[in-house]
Write an enzyme that holds these catalytic residues in place. Structure first.
Site, PDB file in Angstrom:
ATOM      1  CG  ASN A  47      -2.363   6.329 -12.250  1.00 17.41           C
ATOM      2  OD1 ASN A  47      -2.861   7.326 -12.768  1.00 17.41           O
ATOM      3  ND2 ASN A  47      -2.975   5.639 -11.303  1.00 17.41           N
ATOM      4  CD  GLU A  49      -4.723   1.446 -10.743  1.00 10.60           C
ATOM      5  OE1 GLU A  49      -4.500   2.241  -9.822  1.00 10.60           O
ATOM      6  OE2 GLU A  49      -5.818   0.843 -10.867  1.00 10.60           O
ATOM      7  CB  CYS A  58       4.069   5.426 -10.798  1.00  6.41           C
ATOM      8  SG  CYS A  58       3.913   4.318  -9.381  1.00  6.41           S
ATOM      9  CD  GLU A  60       5.036   9.947  -9.995  1.00  4.79           C
ATOM     10  OE1 GLU A  60       4.862  10.395  -8.848  1.00  4.79           O
ATOM     11  OE2 GLU A  60       4.410   8.961 -10.434  1.00  4.79           O
ATOM     12  CB  CYS A 104       7.922   7.586  -8.590  1.00  6.75           C
ATOM     13  SG  CYS A 104       6.734   6.627  -9.555  1.00  6.75           S
TER      14      CYS A 104
END
Length: 150
Positions: A47, A49, A58, A60, A104
């Site tokens: 991830n 941010e 994210c 994924e 996701c």
């Protein structure tokens, strides 16, 4: 390709390693993902941010965007995901399996529909042996995707 326990363990291990590279200064929740392709190769993501929270990515999504950038979205067979609260050293911790968020699941569905297959999603704990196995179609029933635009 038969998705064995060894492949599951390989993906969860790769996801744990990816989570070590998570950039999560705001949530302090590290997530790693590992995507298995039809040739046996694995692509990972963590991830990422952003101070403007809505722009965060994210794990994924990062991994699948990398797969798509390589022109391999149709080759996705399975994905392993782990996550947990980060300790002082930035390592994800926790004994409870973590699954993909709704967004996701939708991104994974894009790969599933492009590849015309249901994708195995292994949700692992950041620590320990707990791993749950799901099919994407169970995590996201009645999904919207490319087929709906035809």
């Amino acid at each position: 390709m038969i998705l064995t326990d060894e492949i599951r363990d390989r993906l969860i291990t790769a996801a744990r390693e990816a989570a070590r590279r998570a950039y999560a200064p705001y949530s302090r929740f590290g997530v790693g993902a590992a995507v298995l392709l039809s040739d046996g190769s694995v692509v990972t993501g963590a991830n990422f941010e952003n101070a403007s929270y809505g722009l965060s990515l994210c794990a994924e999504t990062v991994a699948l965007a990398t797969v798509s950038s390589a022109g391999r979205l149709a080759d996705v067979l399975a994905i392993g995901v782990i996550g947990g609260a980060m300790d002082a050293e930035g390592i994800a911790r926790g004994l409870t399996p973590v699954g993909p968020c709704g967004r996701c699941r939708q991104v994974i569905n894009e790969a599933a529909q492009v590849g015309d297959r249901d994708i195995v999603v292994w949700c692992g704990a950041a620590e320990g042996d707990a791993v749950d196995r799901h099919m994407l179609s169970d995590l996201l029933p009645h999904a919207f995707g490319p087929r709906d635009l035809q």
